[in-house]
Design an enzyme around this catalytic site. Sequence first.
Site, mmCIF file in Angstrom:
data_model
loop_
_atom_site.group_PDB
_atom_site.id
_atom_site.type_symbol
_atom_site.label_atom_id
_atom_site.label_comp_id
_atom_site.label_asym_id
_atom_site.label_seq_id
_atom_site.Cartn_x
_atom_site.Cartn_y
_atom_site.Cartn_z
ATOM 1 N N ALA A 87 -4.396 7.444 -4.186
ATOM 2 C CA ALA A 87 -3.593 6.706 -4.060
ATOM 3 C C ALA A 87 -3.982 5.875 -4.360
ATOM 4 O O ALA A 87 -3.542 4.880 -3.991
ATOM 5 C CB ALA A 87 -2.547 7.078 -3.582
ATOM 6 N N SER A 138 0.822 -0.726 -0.363
ATOM 7 C CA SER A 138 -0.556 0.138 0.011
ATOM 8 C C SER A 138 1.025 1.189 -0.225
ATOM 9 O O SER A 138 1.561 1.467 -0.788
ATOM 10 C CB SER A 138 -0.861 0.030 1.391
ATOM 11 N N ASN A 139 0.411 2.140 0.597
ATOM 12 C CA ASN A 139 0.638 3.894 0.376
ATOM 13 C C ASN A 139 0.249 4.881 1.335
ATOM 14 O O ASN A 139 -0.357 3.629 2.464
ATOM 15 C CB ASN A 139 1.173 4.449 -1.406
ATOM 16 N N ARG A 140 1.132 5.534 1.541
ATOM 17 C CA ARG A 140 0.966 6.419 2.603
ATOM 18 C C ARG A 140 -0.096 7.660 2.191
ATOM 19 O O ARG A 140 -0.468 8.403 3.984
ATOM 20 C CB ARG A 140 2.320 7.231 3.072
ATOM 21 N N SER A 141 -0.744 7.354 1.425
ATOM 22 C CA SER A 141 -1.911 8.309 1.429
ATOM 23 C C SER A 141 -3.327 8.272 2.679
ATOM 24 O O SER A 141 -3.608 7.051 3.304
ATOM 25 C CB SER A 141 -3.028 8.134 0.275
#
Length: 215
Positions: free
Chosen positions: A88, A21-24
């Site tokens: 994101a 996943s990502n930091r959004s």
Amino acid sequence: MTFLITAGPTREPIDPVRYISNRSSGKMGYAIAEAALDVGHDVVLVSGPVNLAPPTKTKFISVSTTDEMFEAVHRYADELDVCVLCAAVADYKPTKISPTKIKKRAAGTSLELIPTCDILQSLGRQQNRKFLLVGFAAETDHLEANATKKLREKNCDIIVANDACVAMETDENELLILFCDGETKRISRASKTFLARELVKIFANSQQKRLTKKL
Ligand code: CTP
């Protein structure tokens, strides 16, 4: 008008306990949803996993993977006036999801990845779409050049570009807005709430202009 907004990250499972996943944070997308509701628009909010409460009057669809987000967006596409893809989205997913927890090995390991579907590009390819299509571009370098490439390649009406390092996990942002007719607009650093109100006005005006041109 009816707005659909995607927000937050997507998650691509690796095994029952791990994901990519990502930091959004989802804050920009949720702020746009609030701002659109405040001026009387209908809002469908398609959200990846975030720590935010959805606005009360929104039609809220909670998703996790990119495929789920793709399906939710396409389910509503025919009913929209403005489609804002702020999420994101994970660009890759594991080739296979292990049904059991992958065990640690003494040697290193690697993960085979394949691209996820591109939701924005799939909408940009639709012939005669009725809605305004807005993409976001999160960049760490060459902001204007990279965003211009996305505007062209994904065939959208507007790209809202921002520096990923400024925007991620914070309450503030600064924006460069690129329009498909070559116009550009900058909004200097401000709260995501303020920026969202400005964006909603810009999106509604742009859709109004598109409709007037088509008459
Ligand atoms: N997007 C999408 N589906 C994907 C990837 C991105 O709909 N699989 C959308 C995002 O919601 C955003 C826009 O495309 O509106 C640009 O996303 P971004 O992550 O900045 O760019 P990418 O196309 O993923 O390219 P890169 O990661 O190389 O910058």
